[in-house]
Design a protein around this motif. Sequence first.
Motif, PDB file in Angstrom:
ATOM      1  N   SER A  19       0.720  -1.227  -0.029  1.00  0.00           N
ATOM      2  CA  SER A  19      -0.226  -0.076  -0.136  1.00  0.00           C
ATOM      3  C   SER A  19       1.033   1.244  -0.069  1.00  0.00           C
ATOM      4  CB  SER A  19      -0.829   0.058   1.216  1.00  0.00           C
ATOM      5  OG  SER A  19      -0.143   0.251   2.216  1.00  0.00           O
ATOM      6  N   ASP A  20       0.221   2.383  -0.338  1.00  0.00           N
ATOM      7  CA  ASP A  20       1.035   3.765  -0.164  1.00  0.00           C
ATOM      8  C   ASP A  20       1.791   3.921   1.112  1.00  0.00           C
ATOM      9  OD1 ASP A  20      -0.022   4.013  -2.900  1.00  0.00           O
ATOM     10  OD2 ASP A  20      -1.156   5.541  -2.381  1.00  0.00           O
ATOM     11  N   LYS A  23       4.242   1.323  -6.290  1.00  0.00           N
ATOM     12  CA  LYS A  23       4.637   1.072  -4.953  1.00  0.00           C
ATOM     13  C   LYS A  23       4.740  -0.550  -4.774  1.00  0.00           C
ATOM     14  CE  LYS A  23       3.461   5.515  -3.798  1.00  0.00           C
ATOM     15  NZ  LYS A  23       4.311   6.150  -4.023  1.00  0.00           N
ATOM     16  N   THR A  40      -1.220  -9.385   1.774  1.00  0.00           N
ATOM     17  CA  THR A  40      -1.693  -8.050   1.460  1.00  0.00           C
ATOM     18  C   THR A  40      -1.600  -7.712  -0.045  1.00  0.00           C
ATOM     19  OG1 THR A  40      -1.278  -7.285   3.960  1.00  0.00           O
ATOM     20  CG2 THR A  40      -1.344  -5.544   2.153  1.00  0.00           C
ATOM     21  N   LEU A  92      -4.142  -6.615  -2.715  1.00  0.00           N
ATOM     22  CA  LEU A  92      -4.228  -5.170  -3.416  1.00  0.00           C
ATOM     23  C   LEU A  92      -4.241  -5.588  -4.817  1.00  0.00           C
ATOM     24  CD1 LEU A  92      -1.296  -3.768  -1.481  1.00  0.00           C
ATOM     25  CD2 LEU A  92      -3.494  -2.755  -1.409  1.00  0.00           C
TER      26      LEU A  92
END
Length: 114
Positions: free
Chosen positions: A50-51, A73, A94, A98
């Motif tokens: 994630s960012d 990212k 994760t 995503l």
Amino acid sequence: MDRAGIGRVCLALPATTLAHSFGEDHDVYKVGGKMFAIVGGEGALSFKVSDIAYEVLTEAGYAAPAPYMARAKWVQVADPASWDEGELADHLKTAHALIAAKLTKKARAELGLG
């Protein structure tokens, strides 16, 4: 976590496939045809984050921006064996989530991802 351990974690995630898109020494893990993690020939691991995780991991020095993929990212861990296995497994889950979330609703349904 070693290459085999990374493979076990990734392939246990729903609808994951293993490809060798960049040569036999690179393990590319995909969901719906989209990459979410790569183990390179030298053993470095790159994966989508994630960012916020990108900022935290790169600024704290836990990971480096992944070559060619940092703009999307992705981070790279030079020695995945030096990371806590549970923490690394969570990051891989994760990464999978995503990328799966970016698939079309139809593709997710076809893959059984809801």
